[in-house]
Write a protein that holds these residues in place. Sequence first.
Motif, PDB file in Angstrom:
ATOM      1  N   VAL A  49       1.060  -1.276  -0.015  1.00  0.00           N
ATOM      2  CA  VAL A  49      -0.016   0.088  -0.061  1.00  0.00           C
ATOM      3  C   VAL A  49       0.888   1.273  -0.060  1.00  0.00           C
ATOM      4  O   VAL A  49       1.968   1.325   0.923  1.00  0.00           O
ATOM      5  CB  VAL A  49      -0.996   0.006   1.454  1.00  0.00           C
ATOM      6  N   LEU A  50       0.620   2.119  -1.113  1.00  0.00           N
ATOM      7  CA  LEU A  50       1.557   3.182  -0.851  1.00  0.00           C
ATOM      8  C   LEU A  50       0.770   4.480  -0.840  1.00  0.00           C
ATOM      9  O   LEU A  50       0.051   5.033  -1.589  1.00  0.00           O
ATOM     10  CB  LEU A  50       2.260   3.208  -2.397  1.00  0.00           C
ATOM     11  N   PRO A  51       0.821   5.059   0.445  1.00  0.00           N
ATOM     12  CA  PRO A  51      -0.076   6.328   0.745  1.00  0.00           C
ATOM     13  C   PRO A  51       0.406   7.581  -0.030  1.00  0.00           C
ATOM     14  O   PRO A  51      -0.462   8.233  -0.424  1.00  0.00           O
ATOM     15  CB  PRO A  51       0.360   6.571   2.177  1.00  0.00           C
ATOM     16  N   PHE A  67      -2.040  -2.848 -10.593  1.00  0.00           N
ATOM     17  CA  PHE A  67      -2.224  -1.427  -9.929  1.00  0.00           C
ATOM     18  C   PHE A  67      -3.382  -1.194  -9.515  1.00  0.00           C
ATOM     19  O   PHE A  67      -4.624  -1.263 -10.408  1.00  0.00           O
ATOM     20  CB  PHE A  67      -1.429  -0.290 -10.858  1.00  0.00           C
ATOM     21  N   LEU A  68      -3.742  -0.644  -8.343  1.00  0.00           N
ATOM     22  CA  LEU A  68      -5.248  -0.464  -7.776  1.00  0.00           C
ATOM     23  C   LEU A  68      -5.106   1.097  -7.224  1.00  0.00           C
ATOM     24  O   LEU A  68      -4.564   1.173  -6.268  1.00  0.00           O
ATOM     25  CB  LEU A  68      -5.729  -1.245  -6.801  1.00  0.00           C
ATOM     26  N   HIS A  69      -5.974   2.004  -7.819  1.00  0.00           N
ATOM     27  CA  HIS A  69      -5.842   3.377  -7.175  1.00  0.00           C
ATOM     28  C   HIS A  69      -7.082   3.431  -6.298  1.00  0.00           C
ATOM     29  O   HIS A  69      -8.061   2.932  -6.397  1.00  0.00           O
ATOM     30  CB  HIS A  69      -6.019   4.320  -8.314  1.00  0.00           C
ATOM     31  N   ALA A  70      -6.907   4.373  -5.209  1.00  0.00           N
ATOM     32  CA  ALA A  70      -7.627   4.621  -4.230  1.00  0.00           C
ATOM     33  C   ALA A  70      -9.170   4.851  -4.781  1.00  0.00           C
ATOM     34  O   ALA A  70     -10.174   4.666  -4.269  1.00  0.00           O
ATOM     35  CB  ALA A  70      -7.417   5.837  -3.296  1.00  0.00           C
ATOM     36  N   ALA A  71      -9.253   5.682  -6.033  1.00  0.00           N
ATOM     37  CA  ALA A  71     -10.749   5.953  -6.816  1.00  0.00           C
ATOM     38  C   ALA A  71     -11.338   4.794  -7.223  1.00  0.00           C
ATOM     39  O   ALA A  71     -12.393   4.852  -7.414  1.00  0.00           O
ATOM     40  CB  ALA A  71     -10.367   6.754  -7.681  1.00  0.00           C
ATOM     41  N   GLU A 130      -4.824   3.836   2.708  1.00  0.00           N
ATOM     42  CA  GLU A 130      -4.211   3.210   3.781  1.00  0.00           C
ATOM     43  C   GLU A 130      -5.401   2.750   5.126  1.00  0.00           C
ATOM     44  O   GLU A 130      -5.062   1.975   5.917  1.00  0.00           O
ATOM     45  CB  GLU A 130      -2.938   4.002   4.447  1.00  0.00           C
ATOM     46  N   SER A 131      -6.588   3.504   4.841  1.00  0.00           N
ATOM     47  CA  SER A 131      -7.417   3.415   5.968  1.00  0.00           C
ATOM     48  C   SER A 131      -8.524   2.329   5.420  1.00  0.00           C
ATOM     49  O   SER A 131      -9.321   1.955   6.356  1.00  0.00           O
ATOM     50  CB  SER A 131      -8.081   4.633   6.092  1.00  0.00           C
TER      51      SER A 131
END
Length: 540
Positions: A49-51, A67-71, A130-131
């Motif tokens: 996980v890359l904040p 690759f998984l983006h937060a959006a 990260e949450s």
Amino acid sequence: MKREILISGTQREVRVAILEDDQLVELAVERPEARRMVGDIYWGKVEAVLPGLQAAFVDIGTEKSAFLHAADLVVDEDDDDDDDDDDSDDGADADAAEEAAASGESAAPPKAAKSSGRGRSRRREAPPIESILKRGQEIIVQVSKEPISTKGPRVTAQVSLAGRFLVFMPFASRVGVSRKIGERAERQRLRGMVEAVLPKDAGGVIIRTVGEDASPELFERELTTLINQWSRINKKTKFVGRPPKLLHRETSLTRGIIRDLFSTKVDQLTVDSKQIYNEILEYLGGIAPELTDRVILYEDKTPLFDKAEIETEIRDLFKRRCDLPSGGYLIIEPTEALVSIDVNSGRYTGKKDPEKTILRTNIEAAREVARQLRLRDVGGIIVADFIDMDNRGHRDKVLQELRMHLSRDRARTKAFAVSDLGLIEMTRQRVRQSHLQSMTEPCPTCAGTGRVFTPETIVRRMERSVRRMSSDGRRDHLVVKLHPDTALYVLEHEQDLMKRLEKGLGFGLEMRDDPLLRPDEFKLVVKGAQRDVTSQYAVA
């Protein structure tokens, strides 16, 4: 517009060509060793996980982590009250889902946080990744973009499953309508039909363009099928073992084309494989039996694509130059960052009015640029350098022509206004490698640059290497091996080269041609010992 689909299949390859007014506009190829991934659903494991990037890397069993983006995460939100009269509710998301499905994918709308209610789609800023994710966490993801160049696949947690009339999104909660269905009353009618058959808390749905003519019974039947399909996929996580595991494979190229494209707007579908022909008829029997009479089995001895006179066009897909009807031409140059397209007037100079000549060439170029992007399956950033136009009205006409033809593209496209430099910047949805990337490989001689050193340059490099060897104290008799073209250059233009070098270096030199060498390669071999010392001294 006349529209036709041609399918040519063998054991090792299936090719699908789409023709509009007898002109090839789209090509899709499927081979066993290069299986399409977009739409596949995996049971993956978070590797990192890359904040700082607000992203994560997920192991789905591919060579490079996905690759998984937060959006692209699923985020639970509190329900909000909706105004169901707002027809802008499903615009962007519906278009994204519709176009993804129409490309043969069931990828979810990109970068849209989960929305609440069955009216408006509310895009919200994603919470810190990260949450939500931790290293080692197991997660269901769907491939939204295949590996391209040095990058691994891109995935989304917002899973979607495409049917013929609907796109089902288990983690959403709205009913959207494709914006291609423009009438407000019709959109509301369709939304009401689907809401009436959509079980509570089952998920979200996008009504696809072809669904405009569907009945409530068809909607209900397909929705039940898609919901059951998702239930089976979800249950697999309980017994497939530890990730990474494939949970669901997207349908084949042929079936996807029939599901997404074959409708009453297609005049004819011609297929040259009896097996594929039978599969198509069987599939249509369940979803659109009224279309079976438009499917033709091609049995002539002349190959189907030769008969349609498109084989030459397919071969020309990889050429830099693309000619225009008036005599102008395009130069198409793919690079790592973007695709550059240069418009040239060529031999077309017109007669009197130079502005009209330029406008005509640019109008032709705009049509051909849109077609070539579809045909070559080019994606990412595209910059087209049109011939300079001083007249603002002419610039607007060219942009309008380009946008009109881009609107026929199944991939999402956007063209910006003509810049002061005469450039039009565009973006086109890219979910997989272009045909150039997937069907060719870099030249072993030029390493993909398209250029090789001239014979004179090779001779100078060889000369520097030999002098470097002399300065190192070596006095071995040396055999210099050159490609035949380079050796011929020496014989014709520098006959005294070897004698001149021997005199200055103090050891013997012998030149030989070697057809096994690349045009821009040479070798230094110690005579007698046959020891190759090229790598020691050939620096530049």
